[in-house]
Every structure is written in structure tokens, then in C-alpha cells.
Design a protein around this motif. Structure first.
Motif, PDB file in Angstrom:
ATOM      1  N   ASP A  18      -7.051  32.595  40.227  1.00 56.68           N
ATOM      2  CA  ASP A  18      -7.558  34.019  39.606  1.00 56.68           C
ATOM      3  C   ASP A  18      -7.213  34.065  38.325  1.00 56.68           C
ATOM      4  N   GLN A  73      -4.091  38.512  41.920  1.00 58.09           N
ATOM      5  CA  GLN A  73      -3.780  37.695  40.713  1.00 58.09           C
ATOM      6  C   GLN A  73      -2.864  36.666  41.415  1.00 58.09           C
ATOM      7  N   ILE A  85      -5.673  35.698  35.319  1.00 60.60           N
ATOM      8  CA  ILE A  85      -4.525  36.715  35.167  1.00 60.60           C
ATOM      9  C   ILE A  85      -4.815  37.827  33.964  1.00 60.60           C
TER      10      ILE A  85
END
Length: 163
Positions: A136, A88, A138
Motif C-alpha cells: 500500500d 497502509q 504510505i
């Protein structure tokens, strides 16, 4: 806090109560370390600071938790990388290459937000970064590592890649 940070002596211009991390010091470079972060939330917190970039073309850590999944750093190409989990992360399209300027950074974590884009926010000189080369998702409610574990400011876990 402990470390080997020093007040800048070589520019003729100093900001009161500021520190300078000296990548070329006789040790592994200079940095600051907190053994643990007392209290605080791992889901919602903010980091805010002014900085002037160090040496061009090298990886430079701003903040590093006690793992590889909690860090903020500049990559050698000048992009900003923020990792809060093993997969992440955010990597900026914006490149930071003005080594003469001071930047004001604000990093905002609120993993409780319903909108994934608002869970990690970065502001540079008052402007939010919206353009990410890597963005990414989260995880909602994620407890991030870098507001919990030991923190190094200006170096990675091995006291390398200093600012």
C-alpha cells in the motif's frame, strides 16, 4: 520494560544478554512491554534486531503498538506483515520458515521521503526486501503509531499470539 521474557535455558547455546520469548509459558506466553515510548519521531525511526523464529504455522507478533494499526508480525504462512496505518501495510512475498537460523532485521521508517517506496524499508540479513505481495502507498508525513504508543515486543494488544 516489563514482561515475562527469560534467558534461554534449554538449547545449550546462549547469547549473552539475549532474551527468549516462551510461547508455552504458564501465563499468556512471554513478551516485553513499554508503557510509552519517550520522545522520538513518529515519522522517521529504525528498529534493528536479531531473532530466531518461534513455532511454525502460527501468527507471531514482533512489535505491536497500542492499536491495530501499528504492528509488525509474521503471518501463519511465514510472510512478514508490517502495518503502520489502518489501510497502509506491506506483506512480503518472501516467506520466513527457517526455524534454526538467526535473522537480522532492520525496519526503517521515513515517511518524509518523496518516493513512496522508500517510506518503509525492510532489510533481512543486509538485503532489502523489494518484493511485496501487498504494498500500500504510505502517506507522506504519516505519523506511525508504533513509535508513539505503548509497545509490546513479542505479543499483540491482548498479550496473545506471542512469539
Amino acid at each position: 520494560m516489563q514482561g515475562t521474557a527469560a534467558i534461554s535455558e534449554d538449547t545449550g547455546y546462549q547469547i549473552e544478554k539475549s532474551i527468549r520469548f516462551d510461547r508455552n509459558s504458564s501465563t499468556d506466553g512471554s513478551y516485553m512491554k513499554m508503557s510509552s515510548v519517550p520522545g522520538g519521531s513518529r515519522r522517521a525511526h529504525t528498529y534493528s534486531f536479531w531473532l530466531k523464529l518461534g513455532k511454525p504455522g502460527v501468527e507471531q507478533y514482533l512489535l505491536n503498538g497500542n492499536s491495530s494499526s501499528g504492528r509488525i508480525k509474521f503471518e501463519s504462512d511465514g510472510s512478514l506483515k508490517w502495518e503502520v496505518g489502518s489501510s497502509q501495510r506491506r506483506i512480503s512475498n518472501q516467506l520466513f520458515r527457517d526455524y534454526g537460523a538467526f535473522y537480522n532485521f532492520v525496519f526503517v521508517v521515513d515517511t518524509n521521503k518523496p518516493d513512496a517506496a522508500d517510506r518503509l524499508r525492510v532489510y533481512v540479513n543486509g538485503n532489502r526486501i523489494y518484493s511485496w505481495a501487498t504494498e500500500d502507498t504510505i502517506t507522506q508525513g504519516l505519523q506511525v503509531e508504533h513509535n508513539h504508543a505503548s509497545l509490546k515486543l513479542g505479543a499483540n494488544n491482548n498479550s496473545q499470539n506471542t512469539f
